[in-house]
Design a protein around this motif. Structure first.
Motif, mmCIF file in Angstrom:
data_model
loop_
_atom_site.group_PDB
_atom_site.id
_atom_site.type_symbol
_atom_site.label_atom_id
_atom_site.label_comp_id
_atom_site.label_asym_id
_atom_site.label_seq_id
_atom_site.Cartn_x
_atom_site.Cartn_y
_atom_site.Cartn_z
ATOM 1 N N SER A 111 0.836 -1.199 0.000
ATOM 2 C CA SER A 111 0.000 0.000 0.000
ATOM 3 C C SER A 111 0.868 1.245 0.000
ATOM 4 O O SER A 111 1.851 1.316 0.742
ATOM 5 C CB SER A 111 -0.881 0.039 1.249
ATOM 6 O OG SER A 111 -1.761 -1.040 1.275
ATOM 7 N N ALA A 112 0.482 2.210 -0.795
ATOM 8 C CA ALA A 112 1.161 3.503 -0.830
ATOM 9 C C ALA A 112 0.177 4.580 -0.378
ATOM 10 O O ALA A 112 -1.015 4.513 -0.703
ATOM 11 C CB ALA A 112 1.659 3.809 -2.240
ATOM 12 N N GLY A 113 0.673 5.559 0.352
ATOM 13 C CA GLY A 113 -0.181 6.624 0.862
ATOM 14 C C GLY A 113 -0.697 7.567 -0.190
ATOM 15 O O GLY A 113 -1.756 8.170 -0.032
ATOM 16 N N ASP A 114 0.060 7.696 -1.278
ATOM 17 C CA ASP A 114 -0.367 8.570 -2.362
ATOM 18 C C ASP A 114 0.363 8.171 -3.646
ATOM 19 O O ASP A 114 1.230 7.300 -3.633
ATOM 20 C CB ASP A 114 -0.135 10.054 -2.030
ATOM 21 C CG ASP A 114 1.308 10.385 -1.683
ATOM 22 O OD1 ASP A 114 2.239 9.801 -2.285
ATOM 23 O OD2 ASP A 114 1.520 11.228 -0.806
ATOM 24 N N ARG A 115 -0.003 8.819 -4.736
ATOM 25 C CA ARG A 115 0.576 8.465 -6.034
ATOM 26 C C ARG A 115 2.049 8.830 -6.133
ATOM 27 O O ARG A 115 2.810 8.146 -6.823
ATOM 28 C CB ARG A 115 -0.241 9.110 -7.150
ATOM 29 C CG ARG A 115 -1.631 8.496 -7.253
ATOM 30 C CD ARG A 115 -2.457 9.129 -8.337
ATOM 31 N NE ARG A 115 -3.751 8.425 -8.435
ATOM 32 C CZ ARG A 115 -4.585 8.566 -9.429
ATOM 33 N NH1 ARG A 115 -4.300 9.391 -10.434
ATOM 34 N NH2 ARG A 115 -5.715 7.908 -9.441
ATOM 35 N N LYS A 116 2.464 9.882 -5.445
ATOM 36 C CA LYS A 116 3.880 10.250 -5.460
ATOM 37 C C LYS A 116 4.732 9.137 -4.844
ATOM 38 O O LYS A 116 5.854 8.890 -5.287
ATOM 39 C CB LYS A 116 4.104 11.566 -4.721
ATOM 40 C CG LYS A 116 3.606 12.764 -5.486
ATOM 41 C CD LYS A 116 3.894 14.049 -4.746
ATOM 42 C CE LYS A 116 3.332 15.228 -5.522
ATOM 43 N NZ LYS A 116 3.583 16.498 -4.860
ATOM 44 N N ALA A 117 4.213 8.471 -3.839
ATOM 45 C CA ALA A 117 4.950 7.366 -3.221
ATOM 46 C C ALA A 117 5.080 6.196 -4.192
ATOM 47 O O ALA A 117 6.118 5.533 -4.238
ATOM 48 C CB ALA A 117 4.256 6.918 -1.933
ATOM 49 N N GLN A 137 -4.939 3.326 -4.046
ATOM 50 C CA GLN A 137 -6.267 3.091 -4.607
ATOM 51 C C GLN A 137 -7.209 4.276 -4.446
ATOM 52 O O GLN A 137 -8.411 4.138 -4.568
ATOM 53 C CB GLN A 137 -6.857 1.818 -4.006
ATOM 54 C CG GLN A 137 -6.011 0.600 -4.362
ATOM 55 C CD GLN A 137 -6.740 -0.691 -4.206
ATOM 56 O OE1 GLN A 137 -7.893 -0.819 -4.588
ATOM 57 N NE2 GLN A 137 -6.061 -1.682 -3.665
ATOM 58 N N THR A 138 -6.630 5.450 -4.189
ATOM 59 C CA THR A 138 -7.420 6.676 -4.112
ATOM 60 C C THR A 138 -6.790 7.707 -5.043
ATOM 61 O O THR A 138 -5.670 7.537 -5.522
ATOM 62 C CB THR A 138 -7.455 7.232 -2.681
ATOM 63 O OG1 THR A 138 -6.123 7.540 -2.271
ATOM 64 C CG2 THR A 138 -8.073 6.241 -1.724
#
Length: 130
Positions: A75-81, A128-129
């Motif tokens: 899981s990544a916290g955001d797309r930049k990650a 996924q957001t």
């Protein structure tokens, strides 16, 4: 509570895999939290535990012999990650298996990147957001 407590992957070379996973997982907030000396393991190879907040959720164990590749998605916290995961993984011995981008076949906000680790395992980072 997570459905999975931990995952363990066999690796051919613990040091090569350590460098790869330390770099690739850093953008996702995961780091090396424990190293177990080969003399203290059942298989005689090093064991490395990666995780968050001091808890090893991903274990790598060095073991000779062949194995089938696996797929693990982090899981990544955001797309930049996700982007940073992909860049760092490629810079540290990974090979591209799918550049960062939306995978609409899963759903409209499934943003992921895929790399093969040094042992040929398919490693994914996904947000996924939006």
């Amino acid at each position: 509570m997570s459905i999975i407590d931990h995952i363990e992957l066999p690796v051919a070379d613990a040091e090569v895999s350590r460098r790869f996973y330390e770099a690739a997982l850093e953008p996702l907030g995961l780091s090396l939290v424990i190293t177990i000396d080969p003399a203290r393991t059942a298989h005689g190879g090093a064991r490395l535990g990666f995780g968050r907040k001091g808890y090893p959720s991903l274990w790598l164990h060095e073991e000779a012999g062949s194995s089938l590749p696996v797929h693990v998605a982090f899981s990544a916290g955001d797309r930049k990650a996700v982007d940073a995961f992909h860049n760092k993984a490629l810079a540290h011995g990974g090979s591209d298996n799918g550049a960062p981008g939306v995978r609409e076949r899963y759903h409209p906000t499934y943003y992921a990147a895929y790399v093969f680790d040094p042992d040929g395992n398919n490693i994914e980072a996904v947000c996924q957001t939006e």
